[in-house]
Scaffold this motif. Sequence first.
Motif, PDB file in Angstrom:
ATOM      1  N   VAL A 149       0.938  -1.172   0.019  1.00  0.00           N
ATOM      2  CA  VAL A 149       0.094  -0.018   0.042  1.00  0.00           C
ATOM      3  C   VAL A 149       0.971   1.224  -0.056  1.00  0.00           C
ATOM      4  O   VAL A 149       1.573   1.506   1.084  1.00  0.00           O
ATOM      5  N   MET A 150       0.796   2.004  -1.119  1.00  0.00           N
ATOM      6  CA  MET A 150       1.856   3.034  -1.273  1.00  0.00           C
ATOM      7  C   MET A 150       1.270   4.345  -0.453  1.00  0.00           C
ATOM      8  O   MET A 150       0.355   4.317   0.183  1.00  0.00           O
ATOM      9  N   GLY A 151       2.225   5.234  -0.336  1.00  0.00           N
ATOM     10  CA  GLY A 151       1.724   6.753   0.469  1.00  0.00           C
ATOM     11  C   GLY A 151       1.157   7.716  -0.255  1.00  0.00           C
ATOM     12  O   GLY A 151       0.825   7.496  -1.355  1.00  0.00           O
ATOM     13  N   THR A 152       1.125   8.727   0.183  1.00  0.00           N
ATOM     14  CA  THR A 152       0.234   9.954  -0.275  1.00  0.00           C
ATOM     15  C   THR A 152       0.711  10.317  -1.860  1.00  0.00           C
ATOM     16  O   THR A 152       1.782  10.381  -2.115  1.00  0.00           O
ATOM     17  N   ALA A 153      -0.238  10.339  -2.702  1.00  0.00           N
ATOM     18  CA  ALA A 153       0.017  10.900  -4.140  1.00  0.00           C
ATOM     19  C   ALA A 153       0.907   9.778  -4.891  1.00  0.00           C
ATOM     20  O   ALA A 153       1.173  10.323  -6.183  1.00  0.00           O
ATOM     21  N   ALA A 154       1.155   8.571  -4.524  1.00  0.00           N
ATOM     22  CA  ALA A 154       1.818   7.738  -5.250  1.00  0.00           C
ATOM     23  C   ALA A 154       1.121   6.610  -5.793  1.00  0.00           C
ATOM     24  O   ALA A 154       0.398   5.846  -4.872  1.00  0.00           O
ATOM     25  N   ALA A 178      -3.885  13.509  -7.371  1.00  0.00           N
ATOM     26  CA  ALA A 178      -3.147  12.950  -6.268  1.00  0.00           C
ATOM     27  C   ALA A 178      -3.225  13.838  -5.034  1.00  0.00           C
ATOM     28  O   ALA A 178      -2.987  13.380  -4.005  1.00  0.00           O
ATOM     29  N   LEU A 179      -3.284  15.102  -5.141  1.00  0.00           N
ATOM     30  CA  LEU A 179      -3.064  15.954  -4.385  1.00  0.00           C
ATOM     31  C   LEU A 179      -4.247  15.934  -3.115  1.00  0.00           C
ATOM     32  O   LEU A 179      -4.324  16.418  -2.166  1.00  0.00           O
ATOM     33  N   GLY A 214       8.900 -16.628  -1.375  1.00  0.00           N
ATOM     34  CA  GLY A 214       7.784 -17.549  -1.513  1.00  0.00           C
ATOM     35  C   GLY A 214       6.477 -16.721  -1.271  1.00  0.00           C
ATOM     36  O   GLY A 214       5.379 -17.389  -0.927  1.00  0.00           O
ATOM     37  N   HIS A 215       6.482 -15.573  -1.678  1.00  0.00           N
ATOM     38  CA  HIS A 215       4.852 -14.766  -1.486  1.00  0.00           C
ATOM     39  C   HIS A 215       4.548 -14.218  -2.848  1.00  0.00           C
ATOM     40  O   HIS A 215       5.511 -13.859  -4.031  1.00  0.00           O
ATOM     41  N   ARG A 216       3.379 -14.071  -3.249  1.00  0.00           N
ATOM     42  CA  ARG A 216       2.857 -13.329  -4.328  1.00  0.00           C
ATOM     43  C   ARG A 216       2.577 -11.816  -3.752  1.00  0.00           C
ATOM     44  O   ARG A 216       2.093 -11.651  -2.551  1.00  0.00           O
ATOM     45  N   VAL A 217       3.119 -10.961  -4.803  1.00  0.00           N
ATOM     46  CA  VAL A 217       2.904  -9.465  -4.133  1.00  0.00           C
ATOM     47  C   VAL A 217       1.709  -9.212  -4.966  1.00  0.00           C
ATOM     48  O   VAL A 217       1.725  -9.065  -6.290  1.00  0.00           O
ATOM     49  N   ILE A 218       1.207  -8.154  -4.391  1.00  0.00           N
ATOM     50  CA  ILE A 218      -0.171  -7.276  -4.982  1.00  0.00           C
ATOM     51  C   ILE A 218       0.082  -5.990  -4.877  1.00  0.00           C
ATOM     52  O   ILE A 218       0.282  -5.411  -3.455  1.00  0.00           O
ATOM     53  N   ARG A 219       0.287  -5.161  -5.678  1.00  0.00           N
ATOM     54  CA  ARG A 219       0.482  -3.502  -5.617  1.00  0.00           C
ATOM     55  C   ARG A 219      -0.757  -2.931  -6.637  1.00  0.00           C
ATOM     56  O   ARG A 219      -1.008  -3.588  -7.474  1.00  0.00           O
ATOM     57  N   TYR A 220      -1.033  -1.786  -6.080  1.00  0.00           N
ATOM     58  CA  TYR A 220      -2.155  -1.261  -6.856  1.00  0.00           C
ATOM     59  C   TYR A 220      -2.095   0.411  -6.812  1.00  0.00           C
ATOM     60  O   TYR A 220      -1.465   1.038  -5.887  1.00  0.00           O
ATOM     61  N   ASP A 221      -2.686   1.123  -7.712  1.00  0.00           N
ATOM     62  CA  ASP A 221      -2.889   2.544  -7.794  1.00  0.00           C
ATOM     63  C   ASP A 221      -4.028   2.885  -6.905  1.00  0.00           C
ATOM     64  O   ASP A 221      -5.192   2.457  -7.276  1.00  0.00           O
ATOM     65  N   HIS A 222      -3.733   3.747  -5.961  1.00  0.00           N
ATOM     66  CA  HIS A 222      -4.768   4.335  -5.009  1.00  0.00           C
ATOM     67  C   HIS A 222      -5.879   4.901  -6.064  1.00  0.00           C
ATOM     68  O   HIS A 222      -5.361   5.478  -7.245  1.00  0.00           O
ATOM     69  N   ARG A 223      -7.018   5.215  -5.644  1.00  0.00           N
ATOM     70  CA  ARG A 223      -7.742   6.226  -6.229  1.00  0.00           C
ATOM     71  C   ARG A 223      -7.157   7.576  -6.379  1.00  0.00           C
ATOM     72  O   ARG A 223      -6.311   8.053  -5.712  1.00  0.00           O
TER      73      ARG A 223
END
Length: 308
Positions: free
Chosen positions: A32-37, A220-221, A54-63
């Motif tokens: 989970v990314m930080g502000t505006a990222a 993003a602001l 040994g893990h699957r990684v899920i990353r995503y774009d915040h709204r």
Amino acid sequence: MTARTELFVDSGELRLWTEQVGDPSDPAVLLVMGTAAPGIGWPDELVNVLVAGGHRVIRYDHRDTGRSTCVDFLAHPYTLADLAADATAVLDGHGVSAAHVVGASLGGAIGQWLAAHRPDRVRSLTAMMTGPMGHSPGPAWARAMAGQAPDPSDLPPPSARFLAHLAHRAGLSPGTRDEHVAANVETWRVLNGDALPFDEPAARRFVEASFDRTDDPASALNHDLAGRHMTDDRLAPLSSITAPTLVVHGTEDPLRPLAHGRALAGEIPRSRFRAIPGMGHSLFSPGIPRQLGEVIREHLAWYSSCRS
């Protein structure tokens, strides 16, 4: 070759871009990314360390970032709880009942919210570059910007250099892509601090890609507005968190000085604290992504050993 799958998931009326890396049968790590990222703020180097563990990684774009839906904040304001609901929607979209949640900065606050309010969705928590989600930094910032001494009973404000940088940026109105990129690269330079080298090419690639993959970079602001809004749910006692928790903080963080991380670790029972020498408030220093990946991987291995 490591499997990569892009998937758009729905969170209410919003559409969120996600990416899964690794074997779908492995335990899931949600980044989970930080502000505006957007999600690409998590370096591939860090992701690959976790996948190799040994893990699957899920990353995503915040709204309001990347390829996810941009929101009219004035018409549809949102809060930290709404951003946490997006995170659970991402897990639902990937068929994950519970994940190891890793959050940076604002993402660390989102992770705390999930661990406190949706403990069934959080196997373990790693909170980086963040502080207690119920703490409002506003008074400390106001005192610092007014030239007043810090309140010894409060957590410390950002560094003078960072506040001066913000004041300088407030007087700019970057309209072109090049102006936007130059201003944001400079912000990341300041956030990196001076103790460790700053990987300017990596920061520039990230800023350029972030600009190019969204329809409205200014949206993003809105994260700042959501992050500053203190709602009652953010005051939930962190002592209620039962997920095994690791708090990671840079010793040279100019935005959230080290005391913020120590305060967070002090509020979560049985949490572990790891200070990273020289690290600021960014992932743009050579070696830091791999180092953080290994720190997180060690935490997940410790979790597995405790469960066996």
